[in-house]
Write an enzyme that holds these catalytic residues in place. Structure first.
Site, short mmCIF file in Angstrom:
data_model
loop_
_atom_site.label_atom_id
_atom_site.label_comp_id
_atom_site.label_asym_id
_atom_site.label_seq_id
_atom_site.Cartn_x
_atom_site.Cartn_y
_atom_site.Cartn_z
N LYS A 42 2.64 -10.77 14.07
CA LYS A 42 1.32 -10.30 14.53
C LYS A 42 0.13 -11.03 13.90
CE LYS A 42 2.23 -8.24 17.31
NZ LYS A 42 3.04 -8.80 18.46
N HIS A 102 9.53 -16.31 11.70
CA HIS A 102 8.81 -15.31 10.89
C HIS A 102 9.49 -15.18 9.52
CE1 HIS A 102 6.25 -13.98 14.09
NE2 HIS A 102 7.13 -13.25 14.74
N SER A 132 -2.01 -4.21 14.41
CA SER A 132 -1.37 -4.90 15.53
C SER A 132 0.14 -4.61 15.54
CB SER A 132 -1.63 -6.40 15.40
OG SER A 132 -1.06 -7.11 16.46
S1 PPS Z 1 4.43 -11.91 17.38
O1 PPS Z 1 5.10 -10.86 18.19
O2 PPS Z 1 4.63 -11.65 15.94
O3 PPS Z 1 4.82 -13.27 17.74
O4 PPS Z 1 2.87 -11.69 17.68
P1 PPS Z 1 1.73 -12.73 17.37
O5 PPS Z 1 1.60 -13.66 18.51
O6 PPS Z 1 1.88 -13.29 16.01
O7 PPS Z 1 0.44 -11.81 17.29
C1 PPS Z 1 -0.07 -11.07 18.38
C2 PPS Z 1 -1.52 -10.81 18.03
O8 PPS Z 1 -2.28 -12.02 18.23
C3 PPS Z 1 -3.28 -11.78 19.20
N1 PPS Z 1 -3.52 -13.00 19.99
C4 PPS Z 1 -4.71 -13.63 20.03
N2 PPS Z 1 -5.87 -13.39 19.39
C5 PPS Z 1 -6.91 -14.22 19.67
N3 PPS Z 1 -6.84 -15.25 20.54
C6 PPS Z 1 -5.69 -15.53 21.19
N4 PPS Z 1 -5.64 -16.55 22.05
C7 PPS Z 1 -4.55 -14.71 20.95
N5 PPS Z 1 -3.28 -14.69 21.40
C8 PPS Z 1 -2.67 -13.64 20.81
C9 PPS Z 1 -2.72 -10.63 20.04
O9 PPS Z 1 -3.70 -10.03 20.82
C10 PPS Z 1 -2.15 -9.76 18.94
O10 PPS Z 1 -3.17 -9.16 18.14
P2 PPS Z 1 -3.81 -7.71 18.44
O11 PPS Z 1 -4.69 -7.43 17.25
O12 PPS Z 1 -2.68 -6.74 18.55
O13 PPS Z 1 -4.59 -7.85 19.70
#
Ligand code: PPS
Length: 293
Positions: A42, A102, A132
């Protein structure tokens, strides 16, 4: 999809299906030119994976939309019944390639260190990660029941015990990868910096990958990897997966995509308790995070 209890791998709590393949993952042979993208869950993994894939594909949007992100950037330790485990998918993938993990430092297959692979680590502040992760636990039904927000926050802070969260301690993860950055070919990035100035951070990635900096390409990648674009792109928003596995009606994978959403969820008491514990867990580390923008 069953919500199974976590299983320990050398003291790190992991999803049971992932834990069951870790002996094989450990033997994984990296190619010297593989690029590893490492994150605590996340922290913006999908975002940085899409940025890197767009750089590799020189901004070719159609090529990036041929497959979902989890097939373009295989997830090393991923394992679910009925689909190829990450390391098996990598056996079928042309190498060198980009690989997502991860895993904490101590569980990464030795081969990545021995082959001196380039690595990008992306970190995000603990409070937004906890929020998240809480929503992700609810929608991605392979996780144990998250309980209430307060119960989940306690698990997140506990870190390294089986009753905590998948992949264990956020605190150890970010610190241990931070400590590796100088002895390895590693670019250590922050989610909050990417939100603040995506062009600058994308340029840093291009320099690290030894790609020529082209302003138009940077602009294009910034546009297509914005939260707004990635949220509506089926190849990045995880809606290609069945709802039995990820139920976006509970909470979308692309949920808010901001820095500082924790303020909408932490009570004053939770925040004070968390801050005091945070100081204790991060003592001695030079690592600093923006908790809001
Ligand atoms: S995972 O399942 O661990 O691979 O998830 P991960 O991709 O690491 O994290 C998901 C969170 O990243 C946010 N996200 C973004 N934020 C800003 N810009 C972009 N382009 C973007 N893409 C993914 C996503 O919304 C999740 O955060 P939260 O706070 O839940 O919205």
């Amino acid at each position: 999809m069953e919500r199974l209890p976590l299983k320990s791998v050398k003291g790190v709590p992991m999803l049971k299906y992932f834990a069951d393949i870790m002996e094989e993952v450990d033997k994984f042979q990296a190619h010297p030119d593989d690029l590893l993208i490492s994150t605590y869950p996340k922290s913006g993994t999908t975002w940085i994976c899409e940025v890197v894939d767009m750089i590799y594909k020189e901004g070719n949007v159609e090529a990036c939309r041929e497959k979902p992100i989890y097939l373009r950037v295989p997830f090393l330790e991923r394992s679910f019944p009925g689909s190829d485990a990450g390391f098996k998918l990598l056996q079928k993938t042309p190498r060198p390639c980009v690989i997502k993990t991860h895993l904490p430092v101590q569980l990464l297959p030795k081969s990545f260190w021995e082959k001196n692979c380039k690595m990008i680590y992306l970190a995000r502040n603990a409070k937004d990660v906890a929020v998240s992760y809480y929503f992700f636990y609810q929608m991605a039904k392979v996780h144990p029941e998250p309980g209430t927000w307060n119960e989940f926050l306690e698990k997140f802070m506990a870190g390294d015990v089986l009753s905590s969260v998948a992949f264990g301690s956020w605190y150890d993860h970010v610190k241990d990868w931070w400590d590796k950055r100088e002895e390895q070919r590693m670019l250590y990035l922050f989610y909050e910096d990417m939100k603040e100035d995506p062009q600058q951070e994308i340029q840093k990635v291009m320099e690290f990958l030894e790609r020529p900096i082209d302003e138009q390409l940077v602009e294009k990648i910034t546009h297509y990897t914005s939260f707004k674009e990635m949220r509506q792109n089926h190849m990045t928003n995880y809606t290609c997966l069945p709802s039995t596995f990820m139920d976006h009606s509970i909470s979308p994978f692309m949920r808010k995509g901001v820095a500082g959403d924790w303020k909408n969820h932490f009570t004053v008491a939770q925040n004070e308790f968390f801050d005091a514990d945070y100081k204790r867990q991060m003592v001695g580390s030079t690592l600093q995070f923006w908790m809001e923008m």
